[in-house]
Design a protein around this motif. Sequence first.
Motif, PDB file in Angstrom:
ATOM      1  N   LYS A   9       1.617 -58.394 -56.612  1.00  0.00           N
ATOM      2  CA  LYS A   9       0.520 -57.981 -55.751  1.00  0.00           C
ATOM      3  C   LYS A   9      -0.532 -59.080 -55.712  1.00  0.00           C
ATOM      4  O   LYS A   9      -0.952 -59.591 -56.735  1.00  0.00           O
ATOM      5  CB  LYS A   9      -0.103 -56.683 -56.261  1.00  0.00           C
ATOM      6  CG  LYS A   9       0.824 -55.484 -56.155  1.00  0.00           C
ATOM      7  CD  LYS A   9       0.124 -54.223 -56.621  1.00  0.00           C
ATOM      8  CE  LYS A   9       1.054 -53.033 -56.531  1.00  0.00           C
ATOM      9  NZ  LYS A   9       0.408 -51.800 -56.975  1.00  0.00           N
ATOM     10  N   GLY A  11       1.985 -47.499 -45.386  1.00  0.00           N
ATOM     11  CA  GLY A  11       3.146 -48.374 -45.428  1.00  0.00           C
ATOM     12  C   GLY A  11       4.278 -47.905 -44.551  1.00  0.00           C
ATOM     13  O   GLY A  11       5.391 -48.442 -44.603  1.00  0.00           O
ATOM     14  N   VAL A  66      -1.652 -55.175 -49.692  1.00  0.00           N
ATOM     15  CA  VAL A  66      -0.430 -54.370 -49.834  1.00  0.00           C
ATOM     16  C   VAL A  66       0.475 -54.466 -48.611  1.00  0.00           C
ATOM     17  O   VAL A  66       1.447 -53.709 -48.508  1.00  0.00           O
ATOM     18  CB  VAL A  66      -0.786 -52.885 -50.107  1.00  0.00           C
ATOM     19  CG1 VAL A  66      -1.554 -52.745 -51.413  1.00  0.00           C
ATOM     20  CG2 VAL A  66      -1.582 -52.286 -48.946  1.00  0.00           C
ATOM     21  N   ILE A 108       4.051 -54.587 -49.527  1.00  0.00           N
ATOM     22  CA  ILE A 108       4.491 -53.658 -50.568  1.00  0.00           C
ATOM     23  C   ILE A 108       5.050 -52.404 -49.902  1.00  0.00           C
ATOM     24  O   ILE A 108       4.399 -51.794 -49.048  1.00  0.00           O
ATOM     25  CB  ILE A 108       3.319 -53.299 -51.506  1.00  0.00           C
ATOM     26  CG1 ILE A 108       2.838 -54.565 -52.236  1.00  0.00           C
ATOM     27  CG2 ILE A 108       3.731 -52.231 -52.502  1.00  0.00           C
ATOM     28  CD1 ILE A 108       1.620 -54.358 -53.094  1.00  0.00           C
ATOM     29  N   ARG A 122       3.181 -48.041 -53.273  1.00  0.00           N
ATOM     30  CA  ARG A 122       1.728 -48.184 -53.054  1.00  0.00           C
ATOM     31  C   ARG A 122       0.884 -47.168 -53.822  1.00  0.00           C
ATOM     32  O   ARG A 122      -0.343 -47.220 -53.785  1.00  0.00           O
ATOM     33  CB  ARG A 122       1.413 -48.087 -51.559  1.00  0.00           C
ATOM     34  CG  ARG A 122       1.962 -49.251 -50.755  1.00  0.00           C
ATOM     35  CD  ARG A 122       1.400 -49.301 -49.347  1.00  0.00           C
ATOM     36  NE  ARG A 122       2.030 -50.365 -48.568  1.00  0.00           N
ATOM     37  CZ  ARG A 122       1.654 -50.737 -47.356  1.00  0.00           C
ATOM     38  NH1 ARG A 122       0.633 -50.126 -46.770  1.00  0.00           N
ATOM     39  NH2 ARG A 122       2.288 -51.708 -46.728  1.00  0.00           N
TER      40      ARG A 122
END
Length: 365
Positions: free
Chosen positions: A1, A62, A78, A81, A86
């Motif tokens: 991250k 996401g 993020v 990700i 998340r």
Amino acid sequence: KQKYNICKGEKIMYVELKNINKSYNSYKASDNINFGIKKGKLVALLGPSGSGKSTILRMIAGLENPDDGHILIDKKIVNDIPASKRGIGFVFQNYALFRYMTVYDNIAFGLKIAKWKKNDIKKRVKELLELVNLEELGKRYPSELSGGQKQRVAFARALAPNPELLLLDEPFAAIDAKVRQELRNWLRKTIDKVGITSIFVTHDQEEAIEVADEIIVTNNGKVEQIGTPREIYGNPETPFTAEFMGQPIKVENINKFRGFHHLRNGLKAVVRPENVRILKNGEYFKYSVSIEEGIVEDILFRGKEVEIRVKIHGEVIKGLRRLEDFSIEKGEKVNVFIYSAYTYENNNKIIIVENDNVKSIDFVL
């Protein structure tokens, strides 16, 4: 991250969207979106259908990827990700419960996938059933639940893995009005108890005002205004926000009305019913020098109040009267007084203007 560099003096937010753009072919769902949300706050994304609010929520989750810009959660970018990594709980509008699983198993599903120990799952599900006031319904199936109970199960399932962020997409849209009101109060109290940062999408301004700590108003893929419910309602910054909040009437030329003659001719305004007084002929009124005579065009019963629409100078103005003070009929001549208006030129910033005679008479008194 990846860590994101925060400029010195910049407020640290738990969730941040920086210069987010998202298009679907020629349709721009997000147009340079920028905002931040502090940890522990309950924030509403409020706007009409197609304003881009659900797209924003899905990008944070996401489930969609922005074309460009950065999404940060706890100061970490993020964008790349996966949704499952998340640390986000998501409550869908249609509940998305598994029909052939009990309430208990629906709540426990994500914990089993994450390979929690059986005793820990049992303890966590018991805690959540108590939290959502469904302790006695763990063995029931979704088909045996009311809409409000299903939504509570969906809420408990989203909270099960202890997410740091909770997202809710039109959580009460499929529920009848009475239960929806009860669930609003329940959600506010529960979020306060849990202390989790939460973002919910709604097109219902009353819902946003009642539940949220802060409101982000969206329109045509852009953020129109950000503020507390009181700020958004009482001090709209753009014509869209002024027209969207409350039940206002748009006036093409406020200069026509007494008390506003000093304003530029052709100045547009938004006038809210609560800022209008409608009186029968002969009724005493403190600011009688500024009243206008008009004809009642329509009357709408709204429970405790009656909404009255009056035609004056070719414009329609609407105001409210208490039910006990009603006694006005369609076609009747009435007196109308406008206390204040939200004025603007083109799409410039809103300026709140008070009736000139209110200021002058109050000053003398």
